[in-house]
Design an enzyme around this catalytic site. Structure first.
Site, short mmCIF file in Angstrom:
data_model
loop_
_atom_site.label_atom_id
_atom_site.label_comp_id
_atom_site.label_asym_id
_atom_site.label_seq_id
_atom_site.Cartn_x
_atom_site.Cartn_y
_atom_site.Cartn_z
N ASP A 1 10.60 -25.69 4.25
CA ASP A 1 10.96 -25.33 3.04
C ASP A 1 10.00 -24.65 2.44
O ASP A 1 10.25 -23.72 1.73
CB ASP A 1 11.70 -26.22 2.14
CG ASP A 1 13.19 -26.41 2.50
OD1 ASP A 1 13.75 -25.54 2.79
OD2 ASP A 1 13.58 -27.41 1.91
N SER B 1 -1.72 -13.24 -4.01
CA SER B 1 -0.55 -13.49 -3.65
C SER B 1 -0.31 -14.97 -4.59
O SER B 1 -1.40 -15.69 -4.98
CB SER B 1 -0.26 -13.96 -2.22
OG SER B 1 0.54 -14.97 -1.99
N SER B 2 1.09 -15.32 -4.91
CA SER B 2 1.26 -16.54 -5.82
C SER B 2 1.08 -17.57 -4.95
O SER B 2 0.87 -18.72 -5.61
CB SER B 2 2.81 -16.40 -6.18
OG SER B 2 3.58 -16.30 -5.03
N CYS B 3 0.66 -17.62 -3.57
CA CYS B 3 0.34 -18.74 -3.11
C CYS B 3 -0.87 -19.39 -2.80
O CYS B 3 -1.30 -20.46 -2.59
CB CYS B 3 0.79 -18.75 -1.35
SG CYS B 3 -0.41 -17.65 -0.63
N LYS C 1 -7.22 -15.61 -0.08
CA LYS C 1 -7.14 -15.11 -1.24
C LYS C 1 -7.81 -15.59 -2.41
O LYS C 1 -8.31 -14.72 -3.29
CB LYS C 1 -5.43 -14.79 -1.49
CG LYS C 1 -4.88 -14.15 -0.46
CD LYS C 1 -5.22 -12.59 -0.64
CE LYS C 1 -4.43 -11.59 0.39
NZ LYS C 1 -4.72 -10.21 0.27
N HIS D 1 8.74 -12.00 5.95
CA HIS D 1 9.35 -13.05 4.77
C HIS D 1 10.68 -13.12 4.79
O HIS D 1 11.63 -12.45 5.60
CB HIS D 1 8.73 -12.30 3.71
CG HIS D 1 7.16 -12.37 3.45
ND1 HIS D 1 6.50 -11.61 3.54
CD2 HIS D 1 6.47 -13.65 2.80
CE1 HIS D 1 5.34 -11.94 3.17
NE2 HIS D 1 5.20 -13.11 3.14
N GLY E 1 0.93 -1.21 -0.09
CA GLY E 1 0.02 0.02 -0.03
C GLY E 1 0.84 1.38 -0.01
O GLY E 1 0.59 2.27 -0.75
N TYR F 1 -4.00 -18.83 4.54
CA TYR F 1 -3.98 -17.35 3.78
C TYR F 1 -4.51 -17.45 2.31
O TYR F 1 -5.16 -16.87 1.77
CB TYR F 1 -2.55 -17.02 3.82
CG TYR F 1 -2.19 -15.81 3.11
CD1 TYR F 1 -2.66 -14.57 3.69
CD2 TYR F 1 -1.31 -15.84 1.99
CE1 TYR F 1 -2.22 -13.13 2.91
CE2 TYR F 1 -1.11 -14.63 1.33
CZ TYR F 1 -1.49 -13.23 1.80
OH TYR F 1 -1.23 -12.32 1.27
O1 GFB Z 1 9.47 -15.75 2.39
P1 GFB Z 1 9.07 -16.88 3.09
O2 GFB Z 1 8.74 -16.90 4.65
O3 GFB Z 1 7.67 -17.43 2.30
O4 GFB Z 1 9.93 -18.38 3.01
P2 GFB Z 1 7.07 -18.22 1.27
C1 GFB Z 1 10.73 -18.23 1.80
C2 GFB Z 1 11.93 -19.60 1.81
O5 GFB Z 1 12.86 -18.81 2.55
C3 GFB Z 1 11.36 -21.08 2.76
C4 GFB Z 1 13.16 -19.70 3.62
O6 GFB Z 1 11.95 -22.00 2.10
C5 GFB Z 1 11.94 -20.52 4.08
O7 GFB Z 1 12.29 -21.78 4.68
N1 GFB Z 1 13.88 -18.91 4.80
C6 GFB Z 1 15.26 -19.14 5.04
C7 GFB Z 1 13.30 -18.16 5.72
N2 GFB Z 1 15.47 -18.35 6.25
C8 GFB Z 1 14.30 -17.69 6.41
C9 GFB Z 1 13.87 -16.83 7.31
O8 GFB Z 1 14.81 -16.51 8.19
N3 GFB Z 1 12.60 -16.37 7.61
C10 GFB Z 1 11.74 -16.80 6.57
N4 GFB Z 1 10.40 -16.48 6.63
N5 GFB Z 1 12.00 -17.64 5.67
C11 GFB Z 1 5.09 -17.16 1.62
C12 GFB Z 1 3.71 -17.54 2.30
O9 GFB Z 1 5.73 -18.44 1.50
O10 GFB Z 1 4.96 -16.35 0.55
C13 GFB Z 1 2.74 -16.38 2.27
O11 GFB Z 1 4.05 -17.90 3.48
C14 GFB Z 1 3.02 -15.40 1.08
O12 GFB Z 1 1.54 -16.74 2.46
C15 GFB Z 1 4.26 -15.47 0.40
O13 GFB Z 1 2.22 -16.25 -0.05
C16 GFB Z 1 4.62 -14.53 -0.77
O14 GFB Z 1 7.59 -17.95 -0.20
O15 GFB Z 1 7.52 -19.95 1.60
#
Ligand code: GFB
Length: 330
Positions: A287, A125-127, A158, A197, A33, A154
């Site tokens: 992952d 979102s792409s999810c 969406k 993220h 936003g 989520y």
């Molecule tokens: O960004 P992320 O949380 O979201 O994680 P997703 C992406 C990848 O990064 C995963 C790894 O494989 C995580 O295990 N990763 C490594 C980490 N280190 C870290 C860390 O310190 N923090 C986080 N967060 N991840 C999201 C969805 O999925 O994508 C939401 O949960 C949304 O709903 C978003 O759709 C766009 O890409 O896996």
């Protein structure tokens, strides 16, 4: 399609030719936003309406209806959502499904009822796509298979938002369109250590490790998942473009077209931050989906293209973090 000027066949000016009209940006303090708000102001929109969460709680239907009845916006960009990374999504499933369903249902319905809204854009979102969708993922992959379990709550909300926009278009003629961005990053992101993220989480972790001279940084999972990243300013451009140019029933993917493994991303953040130590992988953390590269040929075919590459965008986001998040703490 917007034509720029009003004609007898199309009595309304296009979005970009209607810069004095009221535009409500829901969620203007968030990553998405705030980028859309910056873009609208830089384009010369003179009547952008915003409300903080304290001023208007979008999960409360009566308050949302009263706001729309009083303000009567002509355009709505729905960027308000409860969002988070893989850990937050799996830890707070009730919050993610409930808040998102409430926000989008209240806003889309009030936009119809107030009678003043000419166009609404909903952000997803792409999810929303199946965990094992063929890559790159086209818009047509929606609802073709099971979702990734870490963020299905989520994702279901969406998907309901996309369907709500379609239903309101079909039954009521509301010009409601949906854009599905890939993984986003940029200024005003959430840098929480667990709930954010991956990209902001790593910026913070590498920065703090460098600041205290720690020898290593822990990164979650195996490092092998692939993710596509898009700078939020590119998304903001795409949103304005779609507000102006697109009035279709189907949602539209918005991606950068280039992907990296989480290991490559971690190495890039390490380099940009200037952390001299090593990476350690925590395999107890999930992952998530192995790969989610969007097919963005639909919006690219209409004439939009991303401009910011990951390394430049990452360096600029790190600078923003140091100047805004770190200096706020001092
Ligand atoms: O960004 P992320 O949380 O979201 O994680 P997703 C992406 C990848 O990064 C995963 C790894 O494989 C995580 O295990 N990763 C490594 C980490 N280190 C870290 C860390 O310190 N923090 C986080 N967060 N991840 C999201 C969805 O999925 O994508 C939401 O949960 C949304 O709903 C978003 O759709 C766009 O890409 O896996």
């Amino acid at each position: 399609m917007g034509t720029g000027t009003a004609t007898a066949a199309d009595p309304h000016p296009s979005f970009l030719a209607d810069k004095d009209a009221k535009v409500f940006v829901a969620g203007h303090r968030g990553l998405v936003g705030s980028a859309i708000l910056r873009r609208l102001l830089s384009l010369g929109f003179t009547s952008v309406v915003v409300r903080t969460h304290a001023e208007l709680d979008l999960t409360r239907q009566a308050d949302v209806e009263a706001f729309f009845a009083a303000e009567r916006p002509r355009y709505v960009v729905l960027a308000a959502a409860k969002v988070g990374g893989i850990h937050a999504n799996s830890t707070f499933p009730a919050d993610f499904i409930a808040a998102n369903l409430q926000i989008q249902t209240n806003v889309v319905d009030a936009a119809l009822r107030c009678g003043s809204v000419r166009k609404l854009l909903f952000l997803g979102s792409s999810c929303i796509y199946p965990k094992f969708a063929p890559q790159p993922i086209t818009e047509g992959a929606l609802l073709s298979g099971p979702l990734e379990p870490t963020n299905e709550w989520y994702a279901v909300a969406k998907i309901a938002g996309i369907k709500m926009c379609q239903a309101y278009r079909i039954q009521h003629g509301l010009d409601a369109v949906s854009a599905m961005p890939t993984n986003l990053y940029g200024p005003h992101d959430n840098f929480h250590p667990e709930n954010s993220h991956v990209l902001p989480a790593l910026i913070r972790r590498f920065h703090e490790a460098k600041a205290c001279g720690a020898p290593e940084v822990v990164v979650w999972g195996s490092g092998s998942p692939l993710r596509e990243f898009l700078h939020v300013d590119d998304l903001a451009d795409a949103v304005i473009f779609l507000m102006d140019q697109y009035s279709g029933l189907e949602h539209v993917n918005v991606g950068s077209g280039s992907e990296v493994t989480i290991k490559e991303l971690a190495e890039l953040v390490k380099e940009v931050v200037g952390f001299p130590g090593k990476l350690v992988w925590d395999s107890s953390k999930p992952d998530g989906t192995p790969r989610k590269l969007m097919d963005s040929s639909k919006i690219q075919g209409m004439g939009w293209k991303p401009k910011i590459n990951l390394k430049e965008g990452l360096a600029e986001t790190y600078k923003w973090y140091v100047e805004n998040v770190i200096s706020d703490k001092n």
